[in-house]
Design a protein around this motif. Structure first.
Motif: not given
Length: 395
Positions: A1-10, A114-122, A290-293, A329-331
């Motif tokens: 998902m494009d970060p510009v259109h990502d409505t989730w709060v990091r 690391g640089d993984r999106d913390p939303r996964g851990a949350w 992609t890396e998320a596939t 964990t992947s954007r």
């Protein structure tokens, strides 16, 4: 998902250890009050106290539980159930819960690393308590840890990823699906080759150390339709309309017995075969990767096999929460709406068992309603998940 259109709060990582500690303390408190008001039916911890401890003692004698119809697990589960009895100074139950919490902490750590999106851990830290204390009294967190590690090590250490997936598959089969979305080519050959070699080596080792490692196969054929499954919901609705079937404890679960149960069970198996064919079709037609596939494909596949299963025990949601957390964990994941559906399904699962399990067993409108909505959410998750996966990889 494009970060510009990502409505989730990091979210931030700083509060994660505190939230994890507080929620796990609450889960331990619920475990201590198992069976008391308002937790509904008891017996959540009895699985460990009685069955797991008994199997652990049997395994300590060098044999799998042959002749026990409740032993329905692949041979890799043996060392996992034997391990708590080897920890000094603790009862089997205390050691089991300790090891489960350690696996839970490991999953949280690797998801946030690391640089993984913390939303996964949350999602994992905050979502697992929705199942109340059930995850601490089952070994599904350990299995999920193997699957999560297999996915997160795929890019940098494909051979390690294949080994971890193979170990997980020998414990509960489904972690083999984590390799479904590996990109074709050299990496796929490395991962699948290593997984096959590791599984073979582990099976040979278990056959040398324990007697009757394949005895679990005898307990699988007679499984019926568990009341929590999608087929169970169909039978529950039929029961409200006058179907004469009833609920009986067998094969370690509450299952329906009566006319047409065999047809529903066979239909579930047929739907599982269809799910496998659909996933194979997707695999052959996928063009974009992609890396998320691999993450998205793993969640979609396990969702499909969960929904079509004859069982769908409450701990199955542990698997889905873990895989949804990996996706987040992947954007570039396509599965964010699916993660929300899984969270909602987990909340209803904790309500159905143990809180309202008496109503679920009795087939009251309340019990049937909760299970119907929960299973509807899982069916919706399958549809949204596969549609997003197909669109992203065929584009």
């Amino acid at each position: 998902m494009d970060p510009v259109h990502d409505t989730w709060v990091r979210p931030s990582r700083t509060a994660l250890p505190v939230v994890w500690a507080l929620t796990r303390a609450a889960m331990l408190a619920l475990l201590a009050f198992d069976g008391r008001f308002p937790l509904g039916v008891g017996g959540v911890a009895g699985e460990v106290h009685a069955r797991y401890a008994h199997w652990g003692a049997t395994l300590a004698q060098g044999t799998f539980p042959t002749g026990d119809p409740l032993w329905q697990y692949p041979p890799g589960a043996g060392p996992l159930l034997l391990a708590p009895g080897l920890l000094p100074g603790l009862t089997y139950f205390q050691a089991f819960v300790t090891l489960t919490l350690a696996a839970d902490a490991l999953v949280t750590y690797v998801l946030a690393r690391g640089d993984r999106d913390p939303r996964g851990a949350w999602l994992w830290a905050a979502g697992l308590p929705l199942l109340l204390h059930v995850p601490l009294a089952r070994y599904d967190i350990e299995v999920t840890a193997l699957a999560v590690l297999a996915l997160l090590t795929l890019g940098r250490a494909p051979r390690l990823s294949g080994t971890l997936a193979a170990l997980g598959a020998l414990v509960k089969v489904w972690p083999a699906l984590t390799l479904l979305g590996v990109e074709r080519g050299r990496t796929a050959r490395q991962v699948w080759g290593t997984a096959l070699a590791a599984a073979t080596a582990m099976l040979l080792f278990l056959a040398l150390v324990f007697r009757a490692p394949l005895s679990f196969l005898n307990g699988q054929g007679g499984r019926g339709v568990q009341i929590e499954s999608l087929g169970g919901t169909v039978l529950a609705l039929a029961r409200l309309a006058g179907w004469p079937g009833r609920v009986r404890y067998q094969y370690g679960a509450m299952e329906y017995v009566g006319p047409w149960v065999g047809v529903v069970a066979t239909t579930s198996l047929a739907l599982t075969a269809v799910a496998f064919a659909v996933l194979l079709w997707w695999r052959l037609r996928a063009r974009r990767h992609t890396e998320a596939t691999p993450y998205d494909a793993a969640l979609c596949a396990v969702l499909m096999f969960t929904v079509t299963s004859r069982v769908v025990s409450p701990q199955y949601l542990v698997w889905l929460l873990g895989l949804a957390a990996v996706c987040l964990t992947s954007r570039r994941t396509t599965q964010r709406p699916v993660a929300l559906l899984v969270l909602a399904a987990a909340g209803l699962t904790g309500l159905a068992y143990p809180v309202l399990y008496g109503d679920v067993m009795a087939g009251t409108w309340t019990g049937v309603g909760v299970m119907a909505v929960r299973n509807a959410l899982l069916v919706a998750a399958v549809w949204v998940s596969f549609r997003a996966l197909w669109t992203a990889t065929r584009r």
